[in-house]
Scaffold this motif. Structure first.
Motif, mmCIF file in Angstrom:
data_model
loop_
_atom_site.group_PDB
_atom_site.id
_atom_site.type_symbol
_atom_site.label_atom_id
_atom_site.label_comp_id
_atom_site.label_asym_id
_atom_site.label_seq_id
_atom_site.Cartn_x
_atom_site.Cartn_y
_atom_site.Cartn_z
ATOM 1 N N VAL A 200 -1.165 -2.357 -3.180
ATOM 2 C CA VAL A 200 -1.739 -1.351 -2.288
ATOM 3 C C VAL A 200 -1.537 -1.832 -0.860
ATOM 4 N N VAL B 204 1.178 7.760 -3.051
ATOM 5 C CA VAL B 204 1.820 7.225 -4.260
ATOM 6 C C VAL B 204 3.266 6.905 -3.886
ATOM 7 N N TYR C 183 1.099 1.688 -3.879
ATOM 8 C CA TYR C 183 0.361 2.773 -3.235
ATOM 9 C C TYR C 183 0.076 2.398 -1.784
#
Length: 147
Positions: A49, A110, A117
Motif C-alpha cells: 500500500v 487499485v 494499492y
C-alpha cells in the motif's frame, strides 16, 4: 526506470472507503464497502500500500460484522504486517497528516489487484510506480523465506 502512473489514470480503479475508529484505543482502519469486497481485495492477502509516496505492507482482512474488507495498518515489512504487535502502524501517522477525520472518505486506488494499492485523500492526485506482481511461484518462495 519504472513507469509512473497517476491516480487519475484510466487503468486504475478507485474505491471510496471510510476511515473509522477501531478498538478501545481508537486506532484508525480503512473500511472497504461490501460491494467492492471482491477479487480486487482478496481476504487475508498481504499487499503493498502506497501512502504519501512511501510503500508499506498491509493485510486485507474481512471484518467480523459485515462482508466488506478492511486495512487495519501500514507496516514497513511483510513480517511486521503479519505480526503487527512487533512494529509501528504507519496508518495512524498517515491519518494524522491528512485532513480526513474519522467517518470521512478516503480513496483506495487499485494499482494491481491483490498486490498493490494506493491510499489518498479525496481530491488529492498522486503518482505511483507501476509494479507488476511477481509470478506466483516466486512470491511463494519469498513468502516462505520471509516467514
Amino acid at each position: 526506470m519504472a513507469d509512473r502512473i497517476s491516480s487519475d489514470h484510466s487503468s486504475l480503479t478507485t474505491v471510496r472507503a471510510t476511515l473509522v475508529r477501531s478498538g478501545g484505543l481508537d486506532r484508525p482502519k480503512v473500511e472497504i464497502p461490501a460491494d467492492h469486497a471482491d477479487d480486487r481485495f482478496p481476504d487475508g492477502e498481504l499487499v503493498r500500500v502506497v501512502a504519501d509516496d512511501t510503500e508499506y505492507r498491509a493485510r486485507i482482512e474481512s471484518p467480523l460484522t459485515d462482508d466488506g474488507r478492511e486495512i487495519r495498518g501500514l507496516y514497513e515489512s511483510p513480517t511486521l504486517a503479519r505480526n503487527p504487535e512487533d512494529g509501528e502502524n504507519h496508518l495512524s501517522t498517515w491519518a494524522e497528516g491528512t485532513g480526513v477525520e474519522f467517518g470521512q472518505s478516503v480513496l483506495v486506488d487499485v494499482i494491481e489487484p491483490g498486490f498493490k494499492y494506493g491510499l489518498r485523500e479525496p481530491g488529492e492526485r498522486t503518482f505511483y510506480e507501476a509494479t507488476e506482481s511477481p509470478e506466483e511461484s516466486l512470491s511463494d518462495i519469498a513468502e516462505q523465506l520471509d516467514g
